[in-house]
Scaffold this active site. Structure first.
Site, PDB file in Angstrom:
ATOM      1  N   LYS A  33      -2.558  -1.394  -2.225  1.00  0.00           N
ATOM      2  CA  LYS A  33      -4.027  -1.418  -2.263  1.00  0.00           C
ATOM      3  C   LYS A  33      -4.459  -1.698  -3.694  1.00  0.00           C
ATOM      4  O   LYS A  33      -4.042  -0.983  -4.621  1.00  0.00           O
ATOM      5  CB  LYS A  33      -4.610  -0.079  -1.813  1.00  0.00           C
ATOM      6  N   LYS A  85       4.696   8.144   1.806  1.00  0.00           N
ATOM      7  CA  LYS A  85       3.762   7.016   1.731  1.00  0.00           C
ATOM      8  C   LYS A  85       4.426   5.734   2.221  1.00  0.00           C
ATOM      9  O   LYS A  85       3.817   4.938   2.943  1.00  0.00           O
ATOM     10  CB  LYS A  85       3.216   6.848   0.306  1.00  0.00           C
ATOM     11  N   HIS A 144     -14.535  10.487  -2.911  1.00  0.00           N
ATOM     12  CA  HIS A 144     -15.163   9.265  -3.432  1.00  0.00           C
ATOM     13  C   HIS A 144     -16.669   9.473  -3.646  1.00  0.00           C
ATOM     14  O   HIS A 144     -17.245   8.935  -4.597  1.00  0.00           O
ATOM     15  CB  HIS A 144     -14.926   8.093  -2.473  1.00  0.00           C
ATOM     16  N   HIS A 168     -10.546  12.026   0.689  1.00  0.00           N
ATOM     17  CA  HIS A 168     -11.124  10.935  -0.102  1.00  0.00           C
ATOM     18  C   HIS A 168     -12.574  10.614   0.265  1.00  0.00           C
ATOM     19  O   HIS A 168     -13.295  10.077  -0.565  1.00  0.00           O
ATOM     20  CB  HIS A 168     -10.272   9.671   0.032  1.00  0.00           C
ATOM     21  N   ARG A 211      -2.583   4.527   8.538  1.00  0.00           N
ATOM     22  CA  ARG A 211      -2.650   4.608   7.075  1.00  0.00           C
ATOM     23  C   ARG A 211      -3.866   5.401   6.594  1.00  0.00           C
ATOM     24  O   ARG A 211      -3.869   5.951   5.494  1.00  0.00           O
ATOM     25  CB  ARG A 211      -2.626   3.205   6.448  1.00  0.00           C
ATOM     26  N   GLU A 230      -2.831  14.592  -5.258  1.00  0.00           N
ATOM     27  CA  GLU A 230      -2.337  13.588  -4.294  1.00  0.00           C
ATOM     28  C   GLU A 230      -0.976  14.007  -3.731  1.00  0.00           C
ATOM     29  O   GLU A 230      -0.622  13.637  -2.622  1.00  0.00           O
ATOM     30  CB  GLU A 230      -2.264  12.199  -4.944  1.00  0.00           C
ATOM     31  N   ARG A 252      -4.600 -17.833  -6.544  1.00  0.00           N
ATOM     32  CA  ARG A 252      -4.334 -17.378  -5.158  1.00  0.00           C
ATOM     33  C   ARG A 252      -3.091 -16.501  -5.042  1.00  0.00           C
ATOM     34  O   ARG A 252      -2.535 -16.330  -3.966  1.00  0.00           O
ATOM     35  CB  ARG A 252      -4.219 -18.558  -4.190  1.00  0.00           C
ATOM     36  N   GLU A 288      -3.964  -0.727   7.161  1.00  0.00           N
ATOM     37  CA  GLU A 288      -4.844   0.363   7.606  1.00  0.00           C
ATOM     38  C   GLU A 288      -5.634   0.030   8.867  1.00  0.00           C
ATOM     39  O   GLU A 288      -6.854   0.123   8.907  1.00  0.00           O
ATOM     40  CB  GLU A 288      -5.790   0.794   6.468  1.00  0.00           C
ATOM     41  N   HIS A 301     -10.242  11.317 -10.443  1.00  0.00           N
ATOM     42  CA  HIS A 301     -10.044  11.003  -9.023  1.00  0.00           C
ATOM     43  C   HIS A 301      -9.309  12.145  -8.305  1.00  0.00           C
ATOM     44  O   HIS A 301      -9.734  12.597  -7.237  1.00  0.00           O
ATOM     45  CB  HIS A 301      -9.268   9.687  -8.896  1.00  0.00           C
ATOM     46  N   ASN A 331      -5.963   8.964   3.253  1.00  0.00           N
ATOM     47  CA  ASN A 331      -7.277   9.185   2.633  1.00  0.00           C
ATOM     48  C   ASN A 331      -7.811  10.581   2.876  1.00  0.00           C
ATOM     49  O   ASN A 331      -9.016  10.828   2.703  1.00  0.00           O
ATOM     50  CB  ASN A 331      -8.274   8.156   3.167  1.00  0.00           C
TER      51      ASN A 331
HETATM   52  P1  NAD Z   1      -6.127   6.670 -14.849  1.00  0.00           P
HETATM   53  O1  NAD Z   1      -5.495   5.387 -14.557  1.00  0.00           O
HETATM   54  O2  NAD Z   1      -7.521   6.668 -15.349  1.00  0.00           O
HETATM   55  O3  NAD Z   1      -5.212   7.479 -15.855  1.00  0.00           O
HETATM   56  C1  NAD Z   1      -5.608   8.749 -16.261  1.00  0.00           C
HETATM   57  C2  NAD Z   1      -5.667   8.878 -17.794  1.00  0.00           C
HETATM   58  O4  NAD Z   1      -4.365   9.071 -18.296  1.00  0.00           O
HETATM   59  C3  NAD Z   1      -6.222   7.668 -18.498  1.00  0.00           C
HETATM   60  O5  NAD Z   1      -6.982   8.088 -19.610  1.00  0.00           O
HETATM   61  C4  NAD Z   1      -4.960   6.963 -18.970  1.00  0.00           C
HETATM   62  O6  NAD Z   1      -5.178   6.120 -20.074  1.00  0.00           O
HETATM   63  C5  NAD Z   1      -4.091   8.120 -19.325  1.00  0.00           C
HETATM   64  N1  NAD Z   1      -2.660   7.898 -19.273  1.00  0.00           N
HETATM   65  C6  NAD Z   1      -1.980   7.159 -18.352  1.00  0.00           C
HETATM   66  N2  NAD Z   1      -0.678   7.309 -18.545  1.00  0.00           N
HETATM   67  C7  NAD Z   1      -0.528   8.112 -19.603  1.00  0.00           C
HETATM   68  C8  NAD Z   1       0.604   8.650 -20.260  1.00  0.00           C
HETATM   69  N3  NAD Z   1       1.829   8.430 -19.827  1.00  0.00           N
HETATM   70  N4  NAD Z   1       0.402   9.441 -21.349  1.00  0.00           N
HETATM   71  C9  NAD Z   1      -0.852   9.718 -21.756  1.00  0.00           C
HETATM   72  N5  NAD Z   1      -1.957   9.282 -21.158  1.00  0.00           N
HETATM   73  C10 NAD Z   1      -1.782   8.488 -20.082  1.00  0.00           C
HETATM   74  O7  NAD Z   1      -6.141   7.616 -13.550  1.00  0.00           O
HETATM   75  P2  NAD Z   1      -5.067   7.898 -12.408  1.00  0.00           P
HETATM   76  O8  NAD Z   1      -5.306   9.294 -12.007  1.00  0.00           O
HETATM   77  O9  NAD Z   1      -3.718   7.480 -12.789  1.00  0.00           O
HETATM   78  O10 NAD Z   1      -5.531   6.919 -11.241  1.00  0.00           O
HETATM   79  C11 NAD Z   1      -6.771   7.067 -10.617  1.00  0.00           C
HETATM   80  C12 NAD Z   1      -7.158   5.746 -10.001  1.00  0.00           C
HETATM   81  O11 NAD Z   1      -6.191   5.394  -9.003  1.00  0.00           O
HETATM   82  C13 NAD Z   1      -8.490   5.765  -9.316  1.00  0.00           C
HETATM   83  O12 NAD Z   1      -9.220   4.613  -9.689  1.00  0.00           O
HETATM   84  C14 NAD Z   1      -8.153   5.717  -7.850  1.00  0.00           C
HETATM   85  O13 NAD Z   1      -9.148   5.100  -7.089  1.00  0.00           O
HETATM   86  C15 NAD Z   1      -6.887   4.938  -7.856  1.00  0.00           C
HETATM   87  N6  NAD Z   1      -6.031   5.182  -6.694  1.00  0.00           N
HETATM   88  C16 NAD Z   1      -5.563   4.108  -6.019  1.00  0.00           C
HETATM   89  C17 NAD Z   1      -4.723   4.272  -4.952  1.00  0.00           C
HETATM   90  C18 NAD Z   1      -4.140   3.084  -4.257  1.00  0.00           C
HETATM   91  O14 NAD Z   1      -3.517   3.248  -3.206  1.00  0.00           O
HETATM   92  N7  NAD Z   1      -4.273   1.905  -4.808  1.00  0.00           N
HETATM   93  C19 NAD Z   1      -4.348   5.571  -4.550  1.00  0.00           C
HETATM   94  C20 NAD Z   1      -4.839   6.658  -5.272  1.00  0.00           C
HETATM   95  C21 NAD Z   1      -5.685   6.454  -6.353  1.00  0.00           C
HETATM   96  N1  GLY Z   2      -4.243   6.020  -1.245  1.00  0.00           N
HETATM   97  C1  GLY Z   2      -4.527   5.568   0.077  1.00  0.00           C
HETATM   98  C2  GLY Z   2      -3.682   4.464   0.544  1.00  0.00           C
HETATM   99  O1  GLY Z   2      -2.855   3.941  -0.176  1.00  0.00           O
HETATM  100  O2  GLY Z   2      -3.821   4.060   1.656  1.00  0.00           O
END
Ligand code: NAD
Ligand code: GLY
Length: 363
Positions: free
Chosen positions: A145, A229, A254, A250, A243, A187, A123, A239, A267, A247
């Site tokens: 998130k 942010k 998405h 997005h 918030r 982003e 939990r 949200e 992404h 998006n």
């Molecule tokens: P990712 O986590 O897939 O990383 C991108 C690539 O870079 C991967 O292959 C990873 O292994 C590699 N990598 C990471 N750090 C590295 C480094 N320092 N050196 C070399 N390679 C490295 O993708 P991302 O773009 O970081 O994140 C995308 C994800 O984030 C999506 O799933 C998206 O939905 C999510 N997201 C979430 C939020 C939120 O608010 N929680 C906001 C935006 C995006």
């Molecule tokens: N990336 C969208 C949010 O954090 O709300």
């Protein structure tokens, strides 16, 4: 290169800091003052763990008796139940207690999954975000998130669950592939049209330096993105309204990710193209002028991000967007730009969406 600290103000003692700077990973100060526990668990993936997990583990061993590492397969297509279970299996299999602190070492995929595991294990256990992609440093590690994907929709299973701290070490970006750096820029660009036209101008002036990975310029881009942010999240953590502006791009983004299969487009790439289509919709709704749309398009193109959406067909796009979390009673809602620097959530009729898709060769 200077350091910066962006506070994020939340109720119930859940406020935390985003620390930004070069070299933070290897500094003991980064890891002081976190919740005390016997054990820590670093969650990373097959790409990032070989680069940074041992360095982080060595630091954490000064604070925890035991520091385990779980290495997940890399990729958006692994942001799923199986990977989540691997984390939970390790926690339970090793009988790690409810004080165990999780460390998400990686990009947004690792951050979102580790946060979700932390939210549900016994939990809720504390977790720390150690983002290593530009995208994770400017967006996903901040704001709580957490999620995994479902084949029918992106980020459909998750929780709001805040980290204890975010440590964004700019030096980790040295190993990031160019394509991933550009995805992170999407982003960053997002924050200009939704909240700060001055930042949009700054990005136009500094894009080249960002692509060249100038650390001072990168540091400011990460800081300003996190400030925007943090302000939005502090005002509307779960949200209920505001918030949603985070998006921007997005809804269509998405749909592109799910429609092509997770991992085909990054992404950030999908969001970039989604922003362009949402800007076009904003213009069709009379909220944004043509010049502003062109300005955004130029910046996205200069960042080396895609401006041509895949031809999934209008029906498929509409079907995918109806499972978007912002949809209400079957109506698809978009974040539209109400003049550069301001955004809001709008229900958009299907005909208008189809017109935009047709105009961009995606229908
Ligand atoms: P990712 O986590 O897939 O990383 C991108 C690539 O870079 C991967 O292959 C990873 O292994 C590699 N990598 C990471 N750090 C590295 C480094 N320092 N050196 C070399 N390679 C490295 O993708 P991302 O773009 O970081 O994140 C995308 C994800 O984030 C999506 O799933 C998206 O939905 C999510 N997201 C979430 C939020 C939120 O608010 N929680 C906001 C935006 C995006
Ligand atoms: N990336 C969208 C949010 O954090 O709300």
């Amino acid at each position: 290169m200077s350091r910066s600290l962006v506070p994020i103000a939340l109720p119930d003692g859940r406020s935390y800091d985003i620390r930004i700077g070069a070299g933070l990973l290897g500094e003991s100060a980064s890891w002081q003052g976190l919740p005390r526990a016997a054990a820590a668990l670093i969650v990373s993936n097959t790409t990032v763990a070989p680069l940074y997990a041992e360095r982080l583990r060595a630091q954490l061993l000064a604070h925890y008796l035991r520091v385990d590492v779980v290495v997940l397969p890399d990729g958006e297509q692994h942001k799923d139940w199986a990977s989540l279970n691997t984390i939970i299996d390790h926690l339970l299999g090793q009988a790690l207690d409810r004080k165990t602190v999780l460390f998400a070492l990686g990009g947004g995929v690792i951050g979102d999954m580790t946060g979700f595991a932390a939210a549900i294990y016994m939990r809720g256990v504390p977790f720390v975000q150690v983002p290593t992609t530009l995208l994770a440093q400017v967006d996903s590690s901040v704001g709580g998130k957490t999620a995994i994907n479902h084949p029918l929709g992106k980020n459909m299973l998750g929780a709001f669950y805040q980290p204890e701290r975010v440590i964004a070490d700019l030096d980790t970006l040295d190993t990031l592939p160019d394509r991933e750096l550009r995805a992170g820029l999407a982003e960053i660009i997002k924050y200009g049209p939704i909240a700060d036209v001055g930042f949009l101008c700054w990005l136009e002036d500094n894009l080249h330096a960002l692509l060249e990975r100038d650390k001072t310029v990168l540091g400011y881009a990460v800081q300003r993105s996190c400030e925007i942010k943090a302000e939005v999240v502090a005002a509307d953590e779960r949200e209920q309204g505001l918030r949603a502006i985070l998006n921007f791009g997005h809804t269509l983004g998405h749909a592109i990710e799910a429609g092509l299969g997770y991992g085909a487009w990054l992404h950030g790439e999908a969001v970039a193209c989604g922003m362009l289509l949402a800007a076009d919709l904003s213009q069709r709704q009379g909220l944004l002028n043509e010049q502003a749309v062109l300005r955004l398009r130029t910046l996205i193109e200069r960042a080396g991000l895609p401006v041509q959406p895949p031809r999934l067909g209008a029906e498929r796009y509409l079907q995918l967007m109806r499972v978007d979390k912002k949809a209400e009673a079957g109506a698809i809602r978009f974040v539209l730009i109400e003049g550069l620097g301001q955004a809001g959530l709008h229900a958009v009729p299907d005909e208008l969406i189809v017109a935009t898709l047709e105009a961009h060769g995606a229908a």
